[in-house]
Design a protein around this motif. Sequence first.
Motif, PDB file in Angstrom:
ATOM      1  N   TYR A   4     -55.630  31.608   1.584  1.00 18.72           N
ATOM      2  CA  TYR A   4     -54.309  31.211   1.066  1.00 18.72           C
ATOM      3  C   TYR A   4     -54.114  31.650  -0.385  1.00 18.72           C
ATOM      4  N   ALA A   5     -55.226  31.764  -1.128  1.00 19.43           N
ATOM      5  CA  ALA A   5     -55.146  32.057  -2.558  1.00 19.43           C
ATOM      6  C   ALA A   5     -55.117  33.551  -2.861  1.00 19.43           C
ATOM      7  N   ALA A   6     -55.379  34.402  -1.882  1.00 18.70           N
ATOM      8  CA  ALA A   6     -55.493  35.839  -2.122  1.00 18.70           C
ATOM      9  C   ALA A   6     -54.209  36.402  -2.737  1.00 18.70           C
ATOM     10  N   LYS A   7     -54.353  37.136  -3.810  1.00 16.90           N
ATOM     11  CA  LYS A   7     -53.282  37.789  -4.556  1.00 16.90           C
ATOM     12  C   LYS A   7     -52.398  36.809  -5.327  1.00 16.90           C
ATOM     13  N   ARG A   8     -52.495  35.519  -5.030  1.00 14.17           N
ATOM     14  CA  ARG A   8     -51.660  34.523  -5.700  1.00 14.17           C
ATOM     15  C   ARG A   8     -52.422  33.792  -6.799  1.00 14.17           C
ATOM     16  N   TRP A   9     -53.563  33.251  -6.440  1.00 16.39           N
ATOM     17  CA  TRP A   9     -54.357  32.465  -7.394  1.00 16.39           C
ATOM     18  C   TRP A   9     -55.787  33.013  -7.423  1.00 16.39           C
ATOM     19  N   PRO A  10     -55.982  34.188  -8.004  1.00 13.76           N
ATOM     20  CA  PRO A  10     -57.334  34.755  -8.040  1.00 13.76           C
ATOM     21  C   PRO A  10     -58.265  34.039  -9.015  1.00 13.76           C
ATOM     22  N   GLU A  11     -57.697  33.229  -9.916  1.00  9.77           N
ATOM     23  CA  GLU A  11     -58.527  32.547 -10.905  1.00  9.77           C
ATOM     24  C   GLU A  11     -59.224  31.340 -10.267  1.00  9.77           C
ATOM     25  N   PRO A  12     -60.551  31.306 -10.277  1.00 12.64           N
ATOM     26  CA  PRO A  12     -61.268  30.164  -9.687  1.00 12.64           C
ATOM     27  C   PRO A  12     -60.862  28.821 -10.278  1.00 12.64           C
ATOM     28  N   ASP A  13     -60.517  28.799 -11.559  1.00 13.86           N
ATOM     29  CA  ASP A  13     -60.108  27.529 -12.161  1.00 13.86           C
ATOM     30  C   ASP A  13     -58.807  27.027 -11.550  1.00 13.86           C
ATOM     31  N   GLU A  14     -57.925  27.952 -11.161  1.00 10.44           N
ATOM     32  CA  GLU A  14     -56.657  27.560 -10.549  1.00 10.44           C
ATOM     33  C   GLU A  14     -56.862  27.040  -9.137  1.00 10.44           C
TER      34      GLU A  14
ATOM     35  N   CYS B 258     -63.314  33.572   0.388  1.00  6.63           N
ATOM     36  CA  CYS B 258     -62.749  34.728   1.081  1.00  6.63           C
ATOM     37  C   CYS B 258     -62.964  35.968   0.222  1.00  6.63           C
ATOM     38  N   PHE B 259     -63.513  37.032   0.812  1.00  7.54           N
ATOM     39  CA  PHE B 259     -63.796  38.240   0.041  1.00  7.54           C
ATOM     40  C   PHE B 259     -62.538  38.993  -0.385  1.00  7.54           C
ATOM     41  N   ASP B 260     -61.356  38.509   0.002  1.00  9.84           N
ATOM     42  CA  ASP B 260     -60.135  39.042  -0.584  1.00  9.84           C
ATOM     43  C   ASP B 260     -60.007  38.632  -2.049  1.00  9.84           C
ATOM     44  N   LEU B 261     -60.780  37.626  -2.462  1.00  6.54           N
ATOM     45  CA  LEU B 261     -60.789  37.190  -3.859  1.00  6.54           C
ATOM     46  C   LEU B 261     -61.869  37.891  -4.682  1.00  6.54           C
ATOM     47  N   LEU B 262     -62.798  38.537  -4.011  1.00  9.77           N
ATOM     48  CA  LEU B 262     -63.880  39.250  -4.686  1.00  9.77           C
ATOM     49  C   LEU B 262     -64.465  40.275  -3.722  1.00  9.77           C
ATOM     50  N   ASP B 263     -64.139  41.535  -3.929  1.00  9.24           N
ATOM     51  CA  ASP B 263     -64.617  42.620  -3.078  1.00  9.24           C
ATOM     52  C   ASP B 263     -66.107  42.844  -3.325  1.00  9.24           C
ATOM     53  N   PRO B 264     -66.957  42.689  -2.298  1.00 12.33           N
ATOM     54  CA  PRO B 264     -68.388  42.923  -2.505  1.00 12.33           C
ATOM     55  C   PRO B 264     -68.720  44.327  -2.999  1.00 12.33           C
TER      56      PRO B 264
ATOM     57  N   LEU C  51     -55.074  29.397   6.928  1.00 11.77           N
ATOM     58  CA  LEU C  51     -53.617  29.365   6.976  1.00 11.77           C
ATOM     59  C   LEU C  51     -53.065  30.555   6.198  1.00 11.77           C
ATOM     60  N   ILE C  52     -52.366  31.432   6.903  1.00 11.62           N
ATOM     61  CA  ILE C  52     -51.982  32.720   6.336  1.00 11.62           C
ATOM     62  C   ILE C  52     -50.465  32.851   6.295  1.00 11.62           C
ATOM     63  N   HIS C  53     -49.947  33.086   5.116  1.00 14.06           N
ATOM     64  CA  HIS C  53     -48.515  33.296   4.916  1.00 14.06           C
ATOM     65  C   HIS C  53     -48.267  34.749   4.515  1.00 14.06           C
ATOM     66  N   PRO C  54     -47.075  35.259   4.779  1.00 16.05           N
ATOM     67  CA  PRO C  54     -46.719  36.584   4.248  1.00 16.05           C
ATOM     68  C   PRO C  54     -46.836  36.571   2.725  1.00 16.05           C
ATOM     69  N   PHE C  55     -47.170  37.710   2.147  1.00  8.75           N
ATOM     70  CA  PHE C  55     -47.353  37.752   0.705  1.00  8.75           C
ATOM     71  C   PHE C  55     -46.059  37.456  -0.055  1.00  8.75           C
ATOM     72  N   GLU C  56     -44.918  37.689   0.600  1.00 11.34           N
ATOM     73  CA  GLU C  56     -43.647  37.423  -0.072  1.00 11.34           C
ATOM     74  C   GLU C  56     -43.176  35.982   0.103  1.00 11.34           C
TER      75      GLU C  56
ATOM     76  N   GLY D  89     -62.557  38.085   5.052  1.00  7.72           N
ATOM     77  CA  GLY D  89     -61.202  38.235   4.550  1.00  7.72           C
ATOM     78  C   GLY D  89     -60.416  39.306   5.282  1.00  7.72           C
ATOM     79  N   VAL D  90     -59.144  39.414   4.924  1.00  7.46           N
ATOM     80  CA  VAL D  90     -58.232  40.323   5.623  1.00  7.46           C
ATOM     81  C   VAL D  90     -58.484  41.787   5.267  1.00  7.46           C
ATOM     82  N   GLY D  91     -58.804  42.061   4.005  1.00  6.66           N
ATOM     83  CA  GLY D  91     -58.938  43.444   3.568  1.00  6.66           C
ATOM     84  C   GLY D  91     -59.999  44.209   4.323  1.00  6.66           C
ATOM     85  N   ALA D  92     -61.241  43.739   4.289  1.00  9.18           N
ATOM     86  CA  ALA D  92     -62.331  44.440   4.967  1.00  9.18           C
ATOM     87  C   ALA D  92     -62.209  44.338   6.486  1.00  9.18           C
ATOM     88  N   TYR D  93     -61.542  43.305   6.972  1.00 10.28           N
ATOM     89  CA  TYR D  93     -61.340  43.151   8.413  1.00 10.28           C
ATOM     90  C   TYR D  93     -60.536  44.315   8.993  1.00 10.28           C
TER      91      TYR D  93
END
Length: 306
Positions: free
Chosen positions: A11-21, A38-44, A274-279, A75-79
């Motif tokens: 849910y946080a991918a591209k929106r809240w990449p900051e772990p503190d958030e 989710c590795f969408d927040l950190l690409d291995p 839970l996955i929402h469109p990025f927009e 995550g979605v990217g590598a998938y």
Amino acid sequence: MKLHLGINMIYAAKRWPEPDEWGKQVVQRWGLKYVQFCFDLLDPRCSPDARKAMAAKVREAAAKYGFEVQSAFIGVGAYAYNLLLHPFPEFRKDALEWCRLASITAAELGAQGVGGPIAAASVRDYRDPRKRKFLLDTLVEGMHAFARYAADQGLKFVCWEPTPIGREMLIHLDEAKELYDRLNENVPIPVHFLLDVGHQCSYEATHKDRDTYLWLRELGKYSPMIHLQQMDGVWDRHWTFTKAHNAEGVIQMDKVVQALEQSGAEEVYLYPELIHPFEFPEDKLLEELDESYEYLRQFVCRTAAV
């Protein structure tokens, strides 16, 4: 049976990449303790310096807010890649490098395990009956290698998620049971299933293979983590559990919990994915998650869930 209600961080991918958030949201907004990173927040595959810096920020947020990174997920990217079942051997070899780097990253995050659906055959290979044994053998060998990489990093398990896509090799319940045994032959750590309640919707599957609760009853004890979503029985929707979606959806949480109890599972982490469109509006997204957790919590309150 002990249930733990957590969250998959897609849910946080591209929106809240900051772990503190997102750490603040997870703990202070929803009262959760367990996170599936989710590795969408950190690409291995990112540089070691960048990877270590982000992992340190995650650990700092975990200490600050009191959450635990229980596992790390593809995550979605590598998938979107074929990875272990790519038709070209050079890319299958490269997929093993992804598994190695994912294991390192999971360990740096403080996770206990790592995994996800990391293999998709091409249409040509999948439709060639002569390739069937090769594909299954290649998948098993790849997951065994993944388990060795993860064990080298001190992780406790790897996981593999059955999806609704036949080319990802697991849409039939009986085949799943057989494959589970093969995946766990001569490995240093367990290879667990990670079942998703919305994945029994393959156009290639019929009858019992489309029965979500039968999958949970038969395989729940082999799946210490479960992805939750609301869906309509047609597509893998990954809807939230709002009143509107629950009215249209087919997933009944009381039956999910009952099926897991019947499976013999002793401890299960429930991760809404839970996955929402990025927009989709960010404030509305958070409100839908608020409503979803209010709904879901009633089904795990009788256990030791948090």
